[in-house]
Design a protein around this motif. Structure first.
Motif, PDB file in Angstrom:
ATOM      1  N   THR A  25       0.898  -1.260  -0.205  1.00  0.00           N
ATOM      2  CA  THR A  25       0.007   0.056   0.108  1.00  0.00           C
ATOM      3  C   THR A  25       0.873   1.236  -0.245  1.00  0.00           C
ATOM      4  OG1 THR A  25      -0.166  -0.024   2.505  1.00  0.00           O
ATOM      5  CG2 THR A  25      -1.841  -1.150   1.138  1.00  0.00           C
ATOM      6  N   VAL A  26       0.270   2.222  -0.293  1.00  0.00           N
ATOM      7  CA  VAL A  26       1.015   3.758  -0.651  1.00  0.00           C
ATOM      8  C   VAL A  26       0.982   4.107   0.888  1.00  0.00           C
ATOM      9  CG1 VAL A  26       0.903   5.772  -1.392  1.00  0.00           C
ATOM     10  CG2 VAL A  26       0.465   4.069  -2.934  1.00  0.00           C
ATOM     11  N   HIS A  27       2.108   4.489   1.435  1.00  0.00           N
ATOM     12  CA  HIS A  27       2.093   5.005   2.562  1.00  0.00           C
ATOM     13  C   HIS A  27       1.982   6.473   2.715  1.00  0.00           C
ATOM     14  CE1 HIS A  27       3.115   1.301   4.442  1.00  0.00           C
ATOM     15  NE2 HIS A  27       4.000   1.069   3.390  1.00  0.00           N
ATOM     16  N   GLN A  28       2.151   7.311   1.725  1.00  0.00           N
ATOM     17  CA  GLN A  28       2.150   8.777   1.693  1.00  0.00           C
ATOM     18  C   GLN A  28       1.440   9.107   0.329  1.00  0.00           C
ATOM     19  OE1 GLN A  28       6.176  10.301   1.414  1.00  0.00           O
ATOM     20  NE2 GLN A  28       5.501  12.402   2.583  1.00  0.00           N
ATOM     21  N   THR A  29       0.530   9.998   0.642  1.00  0.00           N
ATOM     22  CA  THR A  29      -0.208  10.594  -0.728  1.00  0.00           C
ATOM     23  C   THR A  29       0.472  11.597  -1.238  1.00  0.00           C
ATOM     24  OG1 THR A  29      -2.163   9.870   0.616  1.00  0.00           O
ATOM     25  CG2 THR A  29      -2.436  11.078  -1.430  1.00  0.00           C
ATOM     26  N   SER A  30       0.686  11.462  -2.623  1.00  0.00           N
ATOM     27  CA  SER A  30       1.233  12.590  -3.332  1.00  0.00           C
ATOM     28  C   SER A  30       0.249  13.879  -3.257  1.00  0.00           C
ATOM     29  CB  SER A  30       1.461  12.058  -4.713  1.00  0.00           C
ATOM     30  OG  SER A  30       2.206  13.149  -5.582  1.00  0.00           O
ATOM     31  N   LYS A  31       1.119  14.965  -3.191  1.00  0.00           N
ATOM     32  CA  LYS A  31       0.467  16.238  -3.369  1.00  0.00           C
ATOM     33  C   LYS A  31       0.449  17.113  -4.666  1.00  0.00           C
ATOM     34  CE  LYS A  31       0.805  17.205   1.359  1.00  0.00           C
ATOM     35  NZ  LYS A  31       0.034  16.151   1.744  1.00  0.00           N
ATOM     36  N   HIS A  32       0.849  16.167  -5.707  1.00  0.00           N
ATOM     37  CA  HIS A  32       0.833  16.665  -7.104  1.00  0.00           C
ATOM     38  C   HIS A  32       0.360  15.770  -7.845  1.00  0.00           C
ATOM     39  CE1 HIS A  32       4.592  14.097  -7.811  1.00  0.00           C
ATOM     40  NE2 HIS A  32       5.140  14.538  -6.629  1.00  0.00           N
ATOM     41  N   PRO A  33       0.175  16.067  -9.503  1.00  0.00           N
ATOM     42  CA  PRO A  33       0.118  15.066 -10.247  1.00  0.00           C
ATOM     43  C   PRO A  33       0.953  14.213 -10.524  1.00  0.00           C
ATOM     44  CG  PRO A  33      -0.390  17.286 -11.083  1.00  0.00           C
ATOM     45  CD  PRO A  33       0.419  17.261  -9.672  1.00  0.00           C
ATOM     46  N   PRO A  34       0.675  12.745 -10.897  1.00  0.00           N
ATOM     47  CA  PRO A  34       1.768  11.772 -11.290  1.00  0.00           C
ATOM     48  C   PRO A  34       2.675  12.324 -12.367  1.00  0.00           C
ATOM     49  CG  PRO A  34      -0.333  10.846 -11.483  1.00  0.00           C
ATOM     50  CD  PRO A  34      -0.851  12.363 -11.154  1.00  0.00           C
TER      51      PRO A  34
END
Length: 175
Positions: A25-34
């Motif tokens: 699972t992803v542990h940190q959500t991105s704050k920008h687009p991929p």
């Protein structure tokens, strides 16, 4: 330890890890687009792989990704120029910036072109950008390959991916 793992004498037991959902699972959500880097494997001005790459870039941008397309023109062969060469630096900076890549190449003698391979070879594994265990998505696309290939490496179940209509019976991983 599974029973099957105990029957593998060449397996380093301390390195053997059974996949676990919480590790995927992803542990940190991105704050920008991929951030997606697009590489293509032809230098022809009207190359189908270049055109396919540019169209895929438009689709990815429409889906919300930030996309960069690397132009391989003037990229030297590996070991034929220093790492400080401007095209090498440009490619490595883009590879470091990206969170995923899409590679597109015509088929030459049953494989990707030397143009695409040169780009891949200039990205050192130490940048952790271009290997199946890098934690980065890599999608492969082929403009004329007999075997269609899409979405080669998916490091986790929650990753952002591009998919296409692919005959799964003929697909194979290329990473």
């Amino acid at each position: 330890m599974s029973k099957a793992a105990n029957t593998l004498p060449n397996l380093d037991q301390s390195s053997f890890k059974i996949p676990q959902q919480h590790l995927l699972t992803v542990h940190q959500t991105s704050k920008h687009p991929p951030r997606i880097l697009m590489l293509y494997g032809s230098l022809r001005e009207r190359s189908y792989s270049k055109l396919l790459t540019l169209e895929a870039a438009k689709l990815l941008e429409a889906m919300g990704a930030e996309v960069r397309v690397f132009d391989p023109l003037d990229l030297p062969q590996p070991d034929a120029a220093p790492d400080a060469h401007p095209k090498v630096k440009e490619l490595r900076d883009l590879a470091t910036w990206s969170e995923g890549m899409v590679w597109c190449s015509p088929e030459r003698h049953g494989a990707m072109t030397g143009i695409l391979k040169t780009q891949i070879d200039w990205i050192p594994l130490s940048l952790r950008c271009c290997s199946p265990n890098s934690g980065q998505n890599t999608g492969c696309n082929a403009s004329v390959w007999r075997i269609p290939v899409v979405q080669c490496c998916e490091p986790n179940a929650n990753s952002w991916t591009l998919d296409a209509n692919v005959d799964d019976s003929k697909s194979k991983l290329c990473c």
